[in-house]
Design a protein around this motif. Sequence first.
Motif, PDB file in Angstrom:
ATOM      1  N   LEU A 277       9.300   2.418  -0.325  1.00 49.14           N
ATOM      2  CA  LEU A 277       8.729   1.265  -1.017  1.00 49.14           C
ATOM      3  C   LEU A 277       7.206   1.378  -1.097  1.00 49.14           C
ATOM      4  O   LEU A 277       6.605   1.111  -2.138  1.00 49.14           O
ATOM      5  CB  LEU A 277       9.109  -0.022  -0.286  1.00 49.14           C
ATOM      6  N   ARG A 278       6.582   1.772   0.008  1.00 51.99           N
ATOM      7  CA  ARG A 278       5.131   1.881   0.010  1.00 51.99           C
ATOM      8  C   ARG A 278       4.665   2.902  -1.009  1.00 51.99           C
ATOM      9  O   ARG A 278       3.655   2.704  -1.700  1.00 51.99           O
ATOM     10  CB  ARG A 278       4.628   2.241   1.413  1.00 51.99           C
ATOM     11  N   GLU A 279       5.406   4.005  -1.147  1.00 55.02           N
ATOM     12  CA  GLU A 279       5.043   5.019  -2.143  1.00 55.02           C
ATOM     13  C   GLU A 279       5.175   4.480  -3.556  1.00 55.02           C
ATOM     14  O   GLU A 279       4.370   4.802  -4.436  1.00 55.02           O
ATOM     15  CB  GLU A 279       5.900   6.267  -1.939  1.00 55.02           C
ATOM     16  N   CYS A 280       6.180   3.649  -3.797  1.00 57.63           N
ATOM     17  CA  CYS A 280       6.333   3.041  -5.115  1.00 57.63           C
ATOM     18  C   CYS A 280       5.143   2.138  -5.433  1.00 57.63           C
ATOM     19  O   CYS A 280       4.639   2.134  -6.562  1.00 57.63           O
ATOM     20  CB  CYS A 280       7.634   2.238  -5.177  1.00 57.63           C
ATOM     21  N   TYR A 281       4.688   1.400  -4.435  1.00 56.04           N
ATOM     22  CA  TYR A 281       3.531   0.526  -4.656  1.00 56.04           C
ATOM     23  C   TYR A 281       2.257   1.351  -4.856  1.00 56.04           C
ATOM     24  O   TYR A 281       1.384   0.982  -5.648  1.00 56.04           O
ATOM     25  CB  TYR A 281       3.395  -0.470  -3.504  1.00 56.04           C
ATOM     26  N   ARG A 282       2.162   2.478  -4.172  1.00 53.54           N
ATOM     27  CA  ARG A 282       1.023   3.374  -4.407  1.00 53.54           C
ATOM     28  C   ARG A 282       1.055   3.929  -5.825  1.00 53.54           C
ATOM     29  O   ARG A 282       0.008   4.137  -6.442  1.00 53.54           O
ATOM     30  CB  ARG A 282       1.050   4.529  -3.405  1.00 53.54           C
ATOM     31  N   LEU A 283       2.247   4.192  -6.352  1.00 58.74           N
ATOM     32  CA  LEU A 283       2.369   4.719  -7.708  1.00 58.74           C
ATOM     33  C   LEU A 283       1.853   3.737  -8.748  1.00 58.74           C
ATOM     34  O   LEU A 283       1.545   4.129  -9.885  1.00 58.74           O
ATOM     35  CB  LEU A 283       3.835   5.055  -8.017  1.00 58.74           C
ATOM     36  N   MET A 284       1.762   2.461  -8.389  1.00 61.33           N
ATOM     37  CA  MET A 284       1.211   1.453  -9.288  1.00 61.33           C
ATOM     38  C   MET A 284      -0.236   1.126  -8.947  1.00 61.33           C
ATOM     39  O   MET A 284      -0.834   0.241  -9.557  1.00 61.33           O
ATOM     40  CB  MET A 284       2.071   0.192  -9.215  1.00 61.33           C
ATOM     41  N   GLY A 285      -0.792   1.833  -7.952  1.00 63.55           N
ATOM     42  CA  GLY A 285      -2.180   1.619  -7.612  1.00 63.55           C
ATOM     43  C   GLY A 285      -2.446   0.463  -6.672  1.00 63.55           C
ATOM     44  O   GLY A 285      -3.600   0.051  -6.495  1.00 63.55           O
ATOM     45  N   PHE A 286      -1.401  -0.074  -6.034  1.00 62.97           N
ATOM     46  CA  PHE A 286      -1.595  -1.158  -5.070  1.00 62.97           C
ATOM     47  C   PHE A 286      -2.101  -0.579  -3.749  1.00 62.97           C
ATOM     48  O   PHE A 286      -1.640   0.474  -3.307  1.00 62.97           O
ATOM     49  CB  PHE A 286      -0.291  -1.923  -4.835  1.00 62.97           C
ATOM     50  N   PRO A 287      -3.044  -1.242  -3.100  1.00 63.96           N
ATOM     51  CA  PRO A 287      -3.569  -0.745  -1.821  1.00 63.96           C
ATOM     52  C   PRO A 287      -2.542  -0.869  -0.710  1.00 63.96           C
ATOM     53  O   PRO A 287      -1.618  -1.697  -0.790  1.00 63.96           O
ATOM     54  CB  PRO A 287      -4.778  -1.662  -1.567  1.00 63.96           C
ATOM     55  N   ASP A 288      -2.691  -0.071   0.327  1.00 65.34           N
ATOM     56  CA  ASP A 288      -1.731  -0.084   1.429  1.00 65.34           C
ATOM     57  C   ASP A 288      -1.764  -1.383   2.221  1.00 65.34           C
ATOM     58  O   ASP A 288      -0.813  -1.688   2.953  1.00 65.34           O
ATOM     59  CB  ASP A 288      -1.981   1.099   2.372  1.00 65.34           C
ATOM     60  N   ASP A 289      -2.845  -2.154   2.119  1.00 68.60           N
ATOM     61  CA  ASP A 289      -2.890  -3.425   2.843  1.00 68.60           C
ATOM     62  C   ASP A 289      -2.276  -4.570   2.037  1.00 68.60           C
ATOM     63  O   ASP A 289      -2.304  -5.725   2.473  1.00 68.60           O
ATOM     64  CB  ASP A 289      -4.316  -3.776   3.268  1.00 68.60           C
ATOM     65  N   PHE A 290      -1.709  -4.245   0.865  1.00 68.25           N
ATOM     66  CA  PHE A 290      -1.008  -5.269   0.094  1.00 68.25           C
ATOM     67  C   PHE A 290       0.286  -5.597   0.825  1.00 68.25           C
ATOM     68  O   PHE A 290       1.097  -4.733   1.124  1.00 68.25           O
ATOM     69  CB  PHE A 290      -0.720  -4.772  -1.322  1.00 68.25           C
ATOM     70  N   LYS A 291       0.499  -6.866   1.107  1.00 69.97           N
ATOM     71  CA  LYS A 291       1.605  -7.297   1.967  1.00 69.97           C
ATOM     72  C   LYS A 291       2.912  -7.388   1.188  1.00 69.97           C
ATOM     73  O   LYS A 291       2.967  -7.951   0.095  1.00 69.97           O
ATOM     74  CB  LYS A 291       1.274  -8.643   2.615  1.00 69.97           C
ATOM     75  N   LEU A 292       3.972  -6.822   1.789  1.00 68.18           N
ATOM     76  CA  LEU A 292       5.298  -6.823   1.189  1.00 68.18           C
ATOM     77  C   LEU A 292       6.230  -7.696   2.011  1.00 68.18           C
ATOM     78  O   LEU A 292       6.335  -7.535   3.234  1.00 68.18           O
ATOM     79  CB  LEU A 292       5.861  -5.397   1.120  1.00 68.18           C
ATOM     80  N   ILE A 293       6.924  -8.628   1.369  1.00 68.24           N
ATOM     81  CA  ILE A 293       7.892  -9.478   2.054  1.00 68.24           C
ATOM     82  C   ILE A 293       9.151  -9.583   1.211  1.00 68.24           C
ATOM     83  O   ILE A 293       9.118  -9.358   0.006  1.00 68.24           O
ATOM     84  CB  ILE A 293       7.337 -10.900   2.319  1.00 68.24           C
TER      85      ILE A 293
END
Length: 349
Positions: A277-293
């Motif tokens: 999931l974190r890699e998918c969010y990186r693929l959209m340019g979201f920072p790693d500190d973006f919170k996922l719930i």
Amino acid sequence: MCYKFVDLFAGIGGFRLGFEKVGFQCVFSSEIDNHAREMYQLNFGDLPFGDIKKIELESIPHFDILLAGFPCQPFSIAGEKKGFNDIRGTLFFDIAKILEYHRPKVIVLENVKHFKSHDKGRTLKIVLTTLNDLGYTINWALLNGKDFGVPQNRERTIIIGYLGQKEFNFDYLKQQKCNKLADILEKDSPDFEYLKEEEYTLIENPKKQLSGLIFAGYRNKNIRLKGTKPNTKHLSRVHKQPNRIYSSEGNHPTLSSQESAGRYYILHNGRVRKLTLRECYRLMGFPDDFKLIGSKAKLYNRIGNSVVVPMIEAIAQQVKGQFFETNYLNKNQFKPKQISLFDSELIYH
């Protein structure tokens, strides 16, 4: 001076991230999906208004820019009328009402690549005509996320308007070098899900496509017999996107809003696994500190429905320069595909 924007159809806030990085301030947001609203509140401290149709126009604070990644819907009228008569009953009608009431200086709209051909081109043509009738000078282009530093082949329609006689110039957008998929992968994670060797087949000497994708193999799923053309049965499992495997030495195809199981398989360091999931969010340019719930299924839906943040940031930078600064010039240029309102593909059939 701090210019202000509203974030409509806000999702989890990709537009907001990009525009805030350039110094713009969000004063209002709206999103109907409850899970997206929860994520938005967790990350920005604001709970978006719900259904856009229930917004009281006078309740929206003053703003300079309207942002909206709105859904595309077919319009019911034959297209020979103009303005509100053509868009009444659609979600775009609610955007137009806000524009008519508040008269912001700039609008930025985002939609899927095939928006131009939606409903045989009528949808786009009526949207552009309506915006023109409201006093906006419009330009639009197809932009690709891979031109803004993310290793994802993700084309999107971007429409930008200015209240007055000034046209946005897409040529000034700053291009960023595209990383390969391997550059954004996690080094190690308990979430890695590897396939067994008997579960997939790799192809010999995979070649990089013009899009930057490297198709490396496919999962050994059952061959679909029903509906396949003669002599193509062996390809049926390859044609289904969730069965495809791509090399981490190239780009990744578009993340889909319909892929709630996260079936994105990559070949990396000689093994095949799913993207996390974190890699998918990186693929959209979201920072790693973006919170996922929330559940994984919802989180995959959210990111597939979002926008490429670095692309939005580049747009925000040019909106600021071209519309709010004097004598602005960015020498780093590239030429995305700009298409005229009168493109032959947009003529009604």
